[in-house]
Design a protein around this motif. Sequence first.
Motif, PDB file in Angstrom:
ATOM      1  N   PRO A   4     -10.363  18.585   1.713  1.00 22.78           N
ATOM      2  CA  PRO A   4      -9.625  18.961   0.504  1.00 22.78           C
ATOM      3  C   PRO A   4      -8.110  18.872   0.676  1.00 22.78           C
ATOM      4  CG  PRO A   4     -11.408  20.504   0.917  1.00 22.78           C
ATOM      5  CD  PRO A   4     -11.302  19.638   2.131  1.00 22.78           C
ATOM      6  N   ALA A   5      -7.645  19.168   1.889  1.00 19.67           N
ATOM      7  CA  ALA A   5      -6.209  19.097   2.159  1.00 19.67           C
ATOM      8  C   ALA A   5      -5.715  17.654   2.141  1.00 19.67           C
ATOM      9  CB  ALA A   5      -5.898  19.742   3.502  1.00 19.67           C
ATOM     10  N   ILE A   6      -6.462  16.738   2.767  1.00 18.23           N
ATOM     11  CA  ILE A   6      -6.079  15.332   2.755  1.00 18.23           C
ATOM     12  C   ILE A   6      -6.043  14.810   1.325  1.00 18.23           C
ATOM     13  CG2 ILE A   6      -6.768  12.995   3.450  1.00 18.23           C
ATOM     14  CD1 ILE A   6      -7.962  14.160   5.980  1.00 18.23           C
ATOM     15  N   GLN A   7      -6.993  15.242   0.505  1.00 17.15           N
ATOM     16  CA  GLN A   7      -7.063  14.785  -0.879  1.00 17.15           C
ATOM     17  C   GLN A   7      -5.834  15.196  -1.687  1.00 17.15           C
ATOM     18  OE1 GLN A   7     -10.974  16.531  -1.670  1.00 17.15           O
ATOM     19  NE2 GLN A   7     -11.854  14.481  -1.916  1.00 17.15           N
ATOM     20  N   LYS A   8      -5.132  16.221  -1.237  1.00 16.42           N
ATOM     21  CA  LYS A   8      -3.914  16.654  -1.927  1.00 16.42           C
ATOM     22  C   LYS A   8      -2.672  15.927  -1.441  1.00 16.42           C
ATOM     23  CE  LYS A   8      -4.590  21.010  -0.853  1.00 16.42           C
ATOM     24  NZ  LYS A   8      -4.405  22.481  -0.732  1.00 16.42           N
ATOM     25  N   GLY A   9      -2.812  15.078  -0.429  1.00 18.88           N
ATOM     26  CA  GLY A   9      -1.659  14.417   0.167  1.00 18.88           C
ATOM     27  C   GLY A   9      -1.020  13.389  -0.753  1.00 18.88           C
ATOM     28  N   ASN A  10       0.268  13.230  -0.617  1.00 18.61           N
ATOM     29  CA  ASN A  10       1.011  12.244  -1.409  1.00 18.61           C
ATOM     30  C   ASN A  10       0.731  10.819  -0.967  1.00 18.61           C
ATOM     31  OD1 ASN A  10       2.419  14.178  -3.000  1.00 18.61           O
ATOM     32  ND2 ASN A  10       3.857  14.516  -1.318  1.00 18.61           N
ATOM     33  N   PHE A  11       0.333  10.660   0.311  1.00 21.51           N
ATOM     34  CA  PHE A  11       0.135   9.323   0.862  1.00 21.51           C
ATOM     35  C   PHE A  11      -1.312   9.099   1.299  1.00 21.51           C
ATOM     36  CE2 PHE A  11       4.460  10.807   2.080  1.00 21.51           C
ATOM     37  CZ  PHE A  11       5.183   9.994   1.209  1.00 21.51           C
ATOM     38  N   CYS A  12      -2.230   9.867   0.736  1.00 22.08           N
ATOM     39  CA  CYS A  12      -3.616   9.853   1.221  1.00 22.08           C
ATOM     40  C   CYS A  12      -4.627   9.741   0.084  1.00 22.08           C
ATOM     41  CB  CYS A  12      -3.919  11.143   2.002  1.00 22.08           C
ATOM     42  SG  CYS A  12      -2.812  11.477   3.386  1.00 22.08           S
ATOM     43  N   ARG A  13      -5.733   9.084   0.417  1.00 24.93           N
ATOM     44  CA  ARG A  13      -6.877   9.044  -0.493  1.00 24.93           C
ATOM     45  C   ARG A  13      -8.145   9.008   0.350  1.00 24.93           C
ATOM     46  NH1 ARG A  13      -5.450   4.838  -3.431  1.00 24.93           N
ATOM     47  NH2 ARG A  13      -6.856   3.279  -2.549  1.00 24.93           N
ATOM     48  N   THR A  32       0.837  -1.201   0.000  1.00 27.80           N
ATOM     49  CA  THR A  32       0.000   0.000   0.000  1.00 27.80           C
ATOM     50  C   THR A  32       0.869   1.247   0.000  1.00 27.80           C
ATOM     51  OG1 THR A  32      -1.728  -1.140   1.227  1.00 27.80           O
ATOM     52  CG2 THR A  32      -1.797   1.256   1.249  1.00 27.80           C
ATOM     53  N   THR A  33       0.560   2.167  -0.893  1.00 30.00           N
ATOM     54  CA  THR A  33       1.321   3.423  -0.954  1.00 30.00           C
ATOM     55  C   THR A  33       0.496   4.621  -0.514  1.00 30.00           C
ATOM     56  OG1 THR A  33       0.697   3.717  -3.279  1.00 30.00           O
ATOM     57  CG2 THR A  33       2.775   2.577  -2.825  1.00 30.00           C
ATOM     58  N   LYS A  34      -0.819   4.430  -0.374  1.00 26.76           N
ATOM     59  CA  LYS A  34      -1.686   5.510   0.095  1.00 26.76           C
ATOM     60  C   LYS A  34      -2.640   4.985   1.157  1.00 26.76           C
ATOM     61  CE  LYS A  34      -1.594   8.744  -3.743  1.00 26.76           C
ATOM     62  NZ  LYS A  34      -2.375   9.753  -4.488  1.00 26.76           N
ATOM     63  N   ILE A  86       1.954   5.637   9.497  1.00 23.56           N
ATOM     64  CA  ILE A  86       1.216   4.383   9.353  1.00 23.56           C
ATOM     65  C   ILE A  86       1.927   3.460   8.361  1.00 23.56           C
ATOM     66  CG2 ILE A  86      -0.939   3.327   8.568  1.00 23.56           C
ATOM     67  CD1 ILE A  86      -2.369   5.927   9.444  1.00 23.56           C
ATOM     68  N   LEU A  87       2.266   3.997   7.208  1.00 26.49           N
ATOM     69  CA  LEU A  87       2.876   3.200   6.147  1.00 26.49           C
ATOM     70  C   LEU A  87       4.217   2.606   6.567  1.00 26.49           C
ATOM     71  CD1 LEU A  87       2.015   5.526   3.136  1.00 26.49           C
ATOM     72  CD2 LEU A  87       1.060   3.253   3.560  1.00 26.49           C
ATOM     73  N   ARG A  88       4.964   3.350   7.372  1.00 26.72           N
ATOM     74  CA  ARG A  88       6.287   2.885   7.806  1.00 26.72           C
ATOM     75  C   ARG A  88       6.256   2.255   9.193  1.00 26.72           C
ATOM     76  NH1 ARG A  88      11.455   6.027   5.604  1.00 26.72           N
ATOM     77  NH2 ARG A  88      10.806   6.303   3.445  1.00 26.72           N
ATOM     78  N   ASN A  89       5.068   2.220   9.776  1.00 29.76           N
ATOM     79  CA  ASN A  89       4.903   1.711  11.139  1.00 29.76           C
ATOM     80  C   ASN A  89       5.877   2.386  12.100  1.00 29.76           C
ATOM     81  OD1 ASN A  89       3.719   0.186  13.177  1.00 29.76           O
ATOM     82  ND2 ASN A  89       5.142  -1.537  12.893  1.00 29.76           N
ATOM     83  N   GLU A  90       5.887   3.709  12.045  1.00 25.49           N
ATOM     84  CA  GLU A  90       6.726   4.518  12.921  1.00 25.49           C
ATOM     85  C   GLU A  90       5.852   5.263  13.930  1.00 25.49           C
ATOM     86  OE1 GLU A  90      10.137   5.521   9.536  1.00 25.49           O
ATOM     87  OE2 GLU A  90       8.695   7.067  10.145  1.00 25.49           O
ATOM     88  N   GLU A  91       6.484   5.827  14.939  1.00 23.00           N
ATOM     89  CA  GLU A  91       5.749   6.640  15.899  1.00 23.00           C
ATOM     90  C   GLU A  91       5.185   7.874  15.203  1.00 23.00           C
ATOM     91  OE1 GLU A  91       5.083   6.001  19.151  1.00 23.00           O
ATOM     92  OE2 GLU A  91       5.970   4.040  18.738  1.00 23.00           O
TER      93      GLU A  91
END
Length: 331
Positions: free
Chosen positions: A22-31, A2-4, A296-301
């Motif tokens: 609208p801001a989340i929709q512009k995110g590189n890792f968000c949908r 998963t990339t988003k 979330i994607l990297r399972n980091e804090e």
Amino acid sequence: MTTKIRWGILSTAKIGVQKVIPAIQKGNFCRVEAIASRKISRANEVADALGIAKRYASYEELLSDPDIDAIYNPLPNHLHVYWTMKALEAGKHVLCEKPIGMNADEAKALVEAAKKYPGLKVMEAFMYRFHPQWEKTRELVQSGKIGQVSLVQSFFSYYNVDPENIRNKADIGGGALMDIGCYCVSFPRFIFDEEPVKVAGQMDFDPVMKTDRLSSGMLQFSAGKSATFTCSTQLMPFQQANIFGDHGHIQIEIPVNAPPNEPSQITLRTREKTESFVFDAVDQYTLQADAFAHAILRNEEVPTPLSDAVGNMTAIDGIVASAKNNQWIVL
């Protein structure tokens, strides 16, 4: 892989519809995949306007969707902890609007609940921390550009006397301190990177709505460091933050609502010179959503742990107690 991160939105709250979605929709890792409202007609209206595929007539339906990874919770303050816990139970990560809850006890209860789900991320949405102007400010402070820093001063106000507005409903967490004073409490904690040891507060209440319309606070930190602030829901809109050291001063012109389509500026004044730092237009809500999704994607804090939310609510509780009892409160 998963990339988003696939987001679901709890409610059609104004801040979500106008700013955060609208801001989340512009995110590189968000949908943004889904939105829920207690009125399906409203969910459909917002979903159509913002291009969101799924819409639900209840929060429970959204939380049961297996294709949703994370929830954005912009519900009224008294519902923050309840629905954040429900989202965790449903296996969702949660970005929850500030303030995290109604008091420190609620925040602590959320911390305990989150421990049951070590694979899930929860973060309080103090978006200002992700703006380059605050990152630069913190860098300047930590590098000693203004010397020994001992005072953070802030002011934040707007004018809203609508009794139907959730910000003017005392029983669900309305009022100046909870709505915007929480930023003023957060600023010095972010800059000093520590918790206050004692606080004092004064609050003036609207005689009809019973919410605090003008609140001021003092926060005492270790080694002579302190902070002062005033916030109001019934004054001319204005905001500013100032950080003072023995060698200089940093002024942040728009500390909270930095415009997403205009440059932002901070000014550094020292004994030798005055220097301005101008930052290109960015959407701090997008930066916040991407930072959360990236964790979330990297399972980091997450960048802002729940312990920070507890600290902020503890200080706010102390300010309320101080105003009520007319005395300093040791935290």
